[in-house]
Design an enzyme around this catalytic site. Structure first.
Site, mmCIF file in Angstrom:
data_model
loop_
_atom_site.group_PDB
_atom_site.id
_atom_site.type_symbol
_atom_site.label_atom_id
_atom_site.label_comp_id
_atom_site.label_asym_id
_atom_site.label_seq_id
_atom_site.Cartn_x
_atom_site.Cartn_y
_atom_site.Cartn_z
ATOM 1 N N HIS A 1 0.823 -1.214 0.000
ATOM 2 C CA HIS A 1 0.000 0.000 0.000
ATOM 3 C C HIS A 1 0.855 1.261 0.000
ATOM 4 O O HIS A 1 0.392 2.326 -0.400
ATOM 5 C CB HIS A 1 -1.023 -0.012 1.148
ATOM 6 N N SER B 1 3.903 2.046 8.548
ATOM 7 C CA SER B 1 3.657 1.129 7.439
ATOM 8 C C SER B 1 4.972 0.842 6.723
ATOM 9 O O SER B 1 5.667 1.766 6.299
ATOM 10 C CB SER B 1 2.652 1.731 6.464
ATOM 11 N N ASP C 1 1.143 -7.766 2.284
ATOM 12 C CA ASP C 1 1.259 -6.328 2.013
ATOM 13 C C ASP C 1 2.725 -5.910 1.867
ATOM 14 O O ASP C 1 3.318 -5.335 2.778
ATOM 15 C CB ASP C 1 0.580 -5.558 3.148
#
Length: 714
Positions: A83, A644, A219
């Site tokens: 992402h 992240s 991810d």
């Protein structure tokens, strides 16, 4: 003694022994290092942060200003979340070559794809410059002038403090203005896409499972840093070469178990751990619910179009994901704060705080802080809500209002700074809007505008609402704007901005879309922003003094600075949790869960045939465990947005996972950390390697890595 125990439990940071916190890596020696070793860490603080030799911090750059990455080879290969690289993958995708749907793998370096504007930044060293930043500030009377003096000092120090010519000085504030640290950084500007799994792996169950455990999302994405021949940052050039890092991470596939030590390094964005109860009450009851409702409307409209049209799905993929991310996070935040009874806990802490103020004889300095907070938050309530509506509707969710606001700012620039400033900004705006309109669909925008203008008209605080937008019909206004306004396409807006200044301003003010945004913006600028800023400045001043008082009155508290996008270390253990009565979540998920959730052709739950074939063949290579393929895991590390892509490390500093999310019940950790339910979610590195190796067949990448395998039994 009893009071101290109560305080340690209820203290605003809400940590159990040796858990929680976002710590500055240069300050780990002492308490933090002792705690980390008591949890099982086998390395030293010096190995994590050193300015004299290579250390772990040299392998952890900030990725594209918004995420974290880690260097995993001696050729500058970096790993981050899917992402985080999503926008780049989207930009390289077309309907004919849809890398979002199919994935992308460079099997040789010549195939790696450059990404205009993408950067990664490393921290070279950290220094305390508090005394220099606050020099001369104490003698300044007004708060506004104090802040100006601080900013002037920061600007001067940023220019004059020593650094290499390819490095940058960045000064950040900590503890609400009670400490200032200098970060010397180096920023690389030639970053190329190396590999990404298809979205059906990298974003599997993305919207439904976002902020939820158990997760089954791979991810991750891979990029490479390129540098000039001297290994220094340089703009993109075909002559650049792979970066030779100061440090890169070995990857361990030895296996994980519950209660193993974990450590996460990264660049957490924003937390507000020390807010008073009055602020948290407004977040729970006013701010978050309003923002959730606005984004709920936007997402429903976008998703309806995206499910029906593949081109729109590609066009809106990154934008939709960004809106959905905070939307779901705020819902979990409310749930967690209520479940933890955070407001009551903060009130109890405030009672203890006030008792310590009195006991220390500091009433004159700190005695009125809590009553000041109570008054300020009561006064700012409607202004803060109006500001949330404006930022969400104009700034984030309605694209036509967003671009209209840019034009409004252009007109304001003419009014305040004259024609030259107007023309300079106009040229920049025309160039920049070309990319904006590449991801603009009039049909989607019209429906979003219709729904949001209805909310604005009916639910925006009435005392600030412009008369022209009272009791309007959203559908009628949307039809009028999207049939008459020039703001609906790039060619039309270029035409609108063509001509001499007087002509452009006349055309702007006769445009229906511009008239709507101007009414909204005028009301905000005149009726809301000044008063909000005035009260917020009072709160900022009070918060700084409150933080100073906490540091002073609780000298043995485990008090870490709020996140501010600077490099931090957090540590904890792999651990399951109990989200509600009679429910317990184990800390590991497996590929089995993908198959259980798999819905052929579904928007979120589809899975690639090759992955399914590998599953049924149990063809996991060296990465599987007892016939199962580990996928994700959770731990008590205290993370937030910006983490992240952060590396998750074992007790020896080996890479074992890739941070990408938090559990829904624990998203409140930005405001109130609870070790009982706050968990970060990570992709197991065994799954990352399995996808690269067995799914993609990218042996070239596997050969670059330093992989620590399971120890052979003698």
């Amino acid at each position: 003694m009893k009071l101290i125990k109560i305080f340690l439990f209820l203290f605003v940071v809400q940590v159990s022994a040796q858990q929680g916190g976002m710590w500055i890596p240069s300050l780990l020696k002492g308490m933090n290092e002792d705690e980390m070793k008591s949890l099982g860490m086998k390395i030293t603080a010096e190995q994590i942060y050193s300015i004299n030799k290579s250390s772990i911090k040299d392998g952890v750059p900030q990725f594209d200003k918004k995420c974290t990455a880690e260097v995993i080879s001696d050729k500058g290969l970096i790993l981050t979340n899917h992402h985080c690289g999503y926008d780049a993958i989207q930009n390289h995708s077309t309907v004919e070559h849809d890398y979002l749907a199919d994935g992308y793998w460079a099997y040789k370096m010549e195939d790696e794809l450059p990404n205009k504007g993408m950067i990664v930044s490393f921290v070279v060293r950290i220094e305390d410059v508090t005394a220099k930043v606050l020099d001369g500030v104490a003698s300044v009377v007004s708060e506004a002038d104090k802040q100006k003096k601080i900013q002037d000092n920061i600007a001067n120090l940023t220019k004059t403090l020593p650094k290499e010519n390819w490095e940058e000085n960045v000064i950040k504030t900590f503890y609400n203005g009670n400490q200032y640290l200098l970060f010397v950084t180096e920023t690389f500007k030639d970053i190329r896409l190396v590999g990404a799994p298809p979205s059906s792996i990298g974003k599997f169950a993305d919207v439904t499972d976002n902020w939820v455990w158990p997760r089954h999302t791979g991810d991750f994405s891979l990029f490479r840093i390129y540098a000039d021949k001297d290994n220094h940052p340089a703009e993109y050039s075909p002559d650049n070469v792979p970066y030779k890092p100061k440090y890169f991470f070995p990857i361990s596939i030895k296996g994980l178990k519950e209660n193993d030590f974990t450590m996460v390094l990264g660049y957490p964005g924003t937390t507000q751990e020390y807010l008073p109860s009055y602020a948290v009450e407004q977040i729970v009851n006013n701010s978050d619910p309003a923002k959730i409702k606005i984004r709920d409307v936007t997402l429903k409209v976008q998703n309806e179009f995206m499910r029906k049209d593949k081109a729109i799905k590609i066009q809106y993929a990154a934008k939709n994901a960004t809106i959905a991310n905070a939307w779901k996070k705020w819902q979990g935040e409310i749930k967690g704060l209520k479940r933890a009874n955070a407001i009551a806990a903060k009130q109890k802490f405030e009672k203890e705080f006030q008792e310590r103020v009195i006991k220390s004889g500091k009433q004159a300095e700190y005695g009125s802080l809590l009553t000041d907070f109570e008054k300020n938050y009561a006064e700012i309530k409607d202004y803060a809500l109006a500001r949330d509506y404006f930022n969400e509707i104009v700034g984030t969710n309605s694209e036509i209002l967003n671009v209209g606001y840019k034009l409004y700012q252009l007109e304001q620039l003419y009014t305040n700074k004259g024609e030259q400033a107007f023309n300079d900004r106009r040229g920049t705006l025309i160039t920049g809007l070309n990319e904006f309109y590449d991801e603009f669909n009039p049909a989607v925008n019209q429906k979003v505008f219709e729904r949001l203008i209805d909310i604005y008209s009916k639910e925006y605080p009435k005392q600030f609402l412009p008369g022209s937008l009272e009791n309007i019909n959203g559908e009628n206004l949307a039809n009028e704007v999207f049939t008459k306004s020039q703001l609906v396409s790039y060619n039309k807006i270029k035409e609108l901005l063509t001509g001499d200044t007087k002509t452009v301003l006349e055309k702007l003010n006769n445009d229906k879309g511009y008239q709507v945004i101007k009414a909204i913006a005028d009301a905000h600028i005149k009726n809301v922003a000044p008063k909000y800023d005035e009260i917020n400045l009072r709160n900022t001043t009070t918060q700084r003094t409150y933080m100073k008082a906490i540091l002073e009155l609780f000298p043995k508290g485990r008090i870490f600075p709020d996140a501010n996008s600077t490099l931090r270390v957090t540590y904890g253990k792999i651990k399951g949790y109990k989200p509600s009565d009679a429910v317990f979540y184990e800390p590991f998920s497996y590929l089995d869960g993908v198959i259980e959730k798999y819905i052929p052709g579904d928007y979120e739950f589809d899975a690639p045939k090759k992955l399914i074939d590998l599953y049924y063949a149990k063809d996991y290579g060296v990465y599987g465990v007892n016939g199962r393929m580990p996928l994700d895991f959770i731990a008590t590390n205290h993370t937030t947005g910006g983490n992240s892509g952060s590396p998750a490390l074992d007790n020896k500093g080996n890479l074992i996972g890739l941070n990408f999310d938090r559990v829904w019940e624990g998203t409140m950790s930005d405001i109130y950390y609870s070790p009982d339910i706050c968990r970060n979610i990570m992709v197991d590195m065994r799954y990352v390697l399995f996808i690269i190796d067995k799914y993609a067949g990218a042996e070239n990448l596997i050969k670059e890595l330093k992989i620590i395998s399971k120890e052979k039994k003698k």
